[in-house]
Design an enzyme around this catalytic site. Structure first.
Site, mmCIF file in Angstrom:
data_model
loop_
_atom_site.group_PDB
_atom_site.id
_atom_site.type_symbol
_atom_site.label_atom_id
_atom_site.label_comp_id
_atom_site.label_asym_id
_atom_site.label_seq_id
_atom_site.Cartn_x
_atom_site.Cartn_y
_atom_site.Cartn_z
ATOM 1 N N ASN A 250 47.983 67.845 93.972
ATOM 2 C CA ASN A 250 49.422 68.142 93.879
ATOM 3 C C ASN A 250 50.171 66.971 93.253
ATOM 4 O O ASN A 250 51.392 66.899 93.326
ATOM 5 C CB ASN A 250 49.991 68.416 95.277
ATOM 6 C CG ASN A 250 49.270 69.553 95.952
ATOM 7 O OD1 ASN A 250 49.014 70.574 95.333
ATOM 8 N ND2 ASN A 250 48.920 69.375 97.215
ATOM 9 N N HIS B 283 53.935 79.277 104.062
ATOM 10 C CA HIS B 283 52.999 78.215 104.455
ATOM 11 C C HIS B 283 52.792 78.158 105.973
ATOM 12 O O HIS B 283 53.702 78.473 106.753
ATOM 13 C CB HIS B 283 53.552 76.870 103.967
ATOM 14 C CG HIS B 283 52.581 75.743 104.078
ATOM 15 N ND1 HIS B 283 52.636 74.820 105.086
ATOM 16 C CD2 HIS B 283 51.521 75.403 103.311
ATOM 17 C CE1 HIS B 283 51.651 73.939 104.922
ATOM 18 N NE2 HIS B 283 50.968 74.269 103.847
ATOM 19 N N GLU C 76 59.181 80.106 100.504
ATOM 20 C CA GLU C 76 58.858 78.936 99.696
ATOM 21 C C GLU C 76 59.580 79.090 98.359
ATOM 22 O O GLU C 76 59.856 80.214 97.928
ATOM 23 C CB GLU C 76 57.333 78.860 99.460
ATOM 24 C CG GLU C 76 56.577 78.547 100.723
ATOM 25 C CD GLU C 76 55.061 78.469 100.534
ATOM 26 O OE1 GLU C 76 54.592 78.095 99.450
ATOM 27 O OE2 GLU C 76 54.351 78.784 101.499
ATOM 28 N N SER D 101 52.493 78.025 97.282
ATOM 29 C CA SER D 101 51.520 76.943 97.097
ATOM 30 C C SER D 101 50.169 77.426 96.605
ATOM 31 O O SER D 101 49.453 76.688 95.942
ATOM 32 C CB SER D 101 51.354 76.178 98.405
ATOM 33 O OG SER D 101 50.866 77.024 99.415
ATOM 34 N N ASP E 199 61.563 76.267 101.463
ATOM 35 C CA ASP E 199 60.592 75.168 101.443
ATOM 36 C C ASP E 199 60.182 74.964 99.980
ATOM 37 O O ASP E 199 59.447 75.776 99.415
ATOM 38 C CB ASP E 199 59.386 75.553 102.305
ATOM 39 C CG ASP E 199 58.240 74.536 102.180
ATOM 40 O OD1 ASP E 199 58.395 73.544 101.449
ATOM 41 O OD2 ASP E 199 57.192 74.767 102.813
ATOM 42 N N HIS F 235 56.486 72.463 96.441
ATOM 43 C CA HIS F 235 55.819 72.400 95.135
ATOM 44 C C HIS F 235 56.787 72.499 93.957
ATOM 45 O O HIS F 235 56.376 72.320 92.811
ATOM 46 C CB HIS F 235 54.751 73.493 95.027
ATOM 47 C CG HIS F 235 53.640 73.300 96.013
ATOM 48 N ND1 HIS F 235 52.535 72.538 95.746
ATOM 49 C CD2 HIS F 235 53.507 73.726 97.300
ATOM 50 C CE1 HIS F 235 51.745 72.517 96.804
ATOM 51 N NE2 HIS F 235 52.315 73.233 97.769
ATOM 52 N N LYS G 134 53.753 65.397 97.095
ATOM 53 C CA LYS G 134 53.155 66.079 95.936
ATOM 54 C C LYS G 134 53.635 65.373 94.662
ATOM 55 O O LYS G 134 53.131 64.287 94.362
ATOM 56 C CB LYS G 134 53.464 67.561 96.029
ATOM 57 C CG LYS G 134 52.997 68.077 97.420
ATOM 58 C CD LYS G 134 52.973 69.523 97.587
ATOM 59 C CE LYS G 134 52.744 69.956 99.026
ATOM 60 N NZ LYS G 134 51.472 69.570 99.628
HETATM 61 N N1 PMP Z 1 55.032 73.443 102.604
HETATM 62 C C1 PMP Z 1 54.221 73.857 101.629
HETATM 63 C C2 PMP Z 1 54.590 75.062 100.856
HETATM 64 C C3 PMP Z 1 53.036 73.155 101.359
HETATM 65 O O1 PMP Z 1 52.199 73.579 100.402
HETATM 66 C C4 PMP Z 1 52.737 72.001 102.099
HETATM 67 C C5 PMP Z 1 51.508 71.154 101.810
HETATM 68 N N2 PMP Z 1 50.317 71.803 101.755
HETATM 69 C C6 PMP Z 1 53.608 71.623 103.114
HETATM 70 C C7 PMP Z 1 54.757 72.349 103.330
HETATM 71 C C8 PMP Z 1 53.322 70.432 103.969
HETATM 72 O O2 PMP Z 1 53.692 69.274 103.314
HETATM 73 P P1 PMP Z 1 52.980 67.883 103.666
HETATM 74 O O3 PMP Z 1 51.679 67.882 102.926
HETATM 75 O O4 PMP Z 1 53.948 66.861 103.152
HETATM 76 O O5 PMP Z 1 52.807 67.830 105.129
#
Ligand code: PMP
Length: 384
Positions: A45, A131, A173, A177, A202, A205, A236
């Site tokens: 990422n 997520h 989101e 992701s 969220d 990405h 990321k």
């Molecule tokens: N939200 C989404 C959409 C993600 O893809 C991720 C990471 N995989 C997270 C939250 C969590 O973020 P972090 O890796 O900073 O804990």
């Protein structure tokens, strides 16, 4: 006799769902040693490759020399330094919000905020592909969770109409992701206003990737962030680790008084904070990085389509859906033999029957690297 854990592991093994750790030695943002062999990474990422940017590294070195390695306490005790304040203010400006709050990770930001904001009397509508951290936060809040079909506003509206008279949240989101598509945030923001929903996006990405200067998916779609709660991560494109929430003054003041993952966890180490601040500076000052990323997105998308794999040119994430866990593992292992590291993504990270490669491209991949990956992928898909 097998222990409980051995039995559980054997079951995962039989279902091709067992995971293992593979320590890497990174040589650059796009290349690493794995078991002593060099491989190109098409799975991170680290979309802009800022983890190795000379200015980001210099900022980390300066921060560690003055602020030390760790923050030593939670933010409400003595773990909130001037560096934390500077990053929070910069993130708020970056997202067009009044204020922002930092968290130990994006995961803890989502879990903490959702569980503090929603309660057992509320209903939270969340995209079916949301997520794990969003789902865990909703579960912990005790609210009723209603999952709508991915990006399907008609389905969402029909579900909304069945839950009137209670406080309602809409959670999605910005960039999904595992699929790399984006949510229709403009339509969702209108719906949220009309239906008086509390709207949480969220944008893990999208941050640092989409929109002018990488300001995110809302900015890319021209959506006014006023009244929207934006969650993001520093882990990321921003080359560090940590999460943040950006929103109105009252919201942030409420969160810092109530979110358990903020209150009861040590704040981010100052060098990590400095890395993210510096990454934001580079983003604002060096538009060429985003241009390279976008050129690489176009090149990889075009190449995938030529192989008959559907690919949008929206984000650096490209799902190559292979179906069974076994097939995804085989394709990933054949690619690794050829020097390309793209681990198989399997349930529960993706829905059953959609095991895949989640191919991601960085601003720092060269056109030749992308082309050689595409060639290897084409050969491998013919074989497996
Ligand atoms: N939200 C989404 C959409 C993600 O893809 C991720 C990471 N995989 C997270 C939250 C969590 O973020 P972090 O890796 O900073 O804990």
């Amino acid at each position: 006799m097998k222990s409980h854990w051995q039995e559980a592991l054997a079951e995962l093994e039989a279902r091709k769902l067992r995971r293992q750790l593979h320590p890497l030695v990174p040589l650059s943002p796009t290349c690493a040693l794995r078991e002593g062999r060099e491989c190109l990474l098409f799975c991170t990422n680290n979309y802009l490759g800022l983890t190795h940017h000379p200015r980001v590294i210099a900022a980390v070195q300066e921060a560690v020399a003055t602020f030390g390695t760790g923050s030593g306490a939670s933010p409400l005790i003595s773990g909130y330094t001037e560096l934390h304040q500077e990053l929070a203010e910069r993130l708020a400006r970056f997202k067009g919000a009044a204020r922002a709050l930092l968290f130990p990770s994006g995961y803890s930001a989502n879990v903490g905020c959702l569980s503090a904001l929603a309660g057992p009397e509320d209903v939270v509508f969340v995209d079916r592909l949301g997520h794990a951290s969003l789902l865990d936060g909703i579960r912990l809040s005790g609210a009723k969770m209603v999952r709508f079909r991915h990006n399907d506003l008609d389905h969402l509206e029909s579900l909304l109409s069945r839950h009137r008279g209670r406080r309602r949240f809409l959670v999605t989101e910005g960039v999904f992701s595992m699929d790399g598509d984006t949510a229709p945030l403009a339509e969702m923001a209108n719906l949220a206003r009309r239906e008086e929903l509390i709207f949480i996006v969220d944008d893990a990405h999208g941050t640092g990737v989409l929109g002018p200067q990488g300001r995110g998916t809302l900015a890319a779609q021209g959506v006014d962030p006023e009244g929207i709660i934006i969650v993001g991560t520093l882990s990321k494109a921003l080359a560090a680790v940590g999460g943040f929430v950006a929103g109105g003054e009252d919201l942030i003041e409420f969160l810092l008084n109530r979110v358990r993952s903020f209150i009861f966890s040590t704040s981010l180490p100052p060098p990590v904070v400095a890395a993210a601040t510096s990454a934001l500076r580079v983003l604002e000052e060096d538009p060429e990085l985003l241009e390279s990323l976008r050129a690489n997105i176009r090149r990889l998308a075009g190449g995938l389509r030529a192989l008959g794999i559907p690919a949008r040119e929206e984000t650096p994430i490209f799902p190559v859906v292979l179906g069974s866990e076994e097939r995804a593992l085989k394709v990933a292992s054949r690619l690794l033999e050829q020097g390309f590291y793209v681990p198989a993504i399997r349930p529960p990270a993706v829905p059953p029957g959609t095991a895949r490669l989640r191919v991601s491209v960085s601003a720092l991949h060269t056109p030749e690297e992308i082309d050689s990956f595409l060639e290897a992928l084409a050969e491998t898909l013919k074989e497996v």
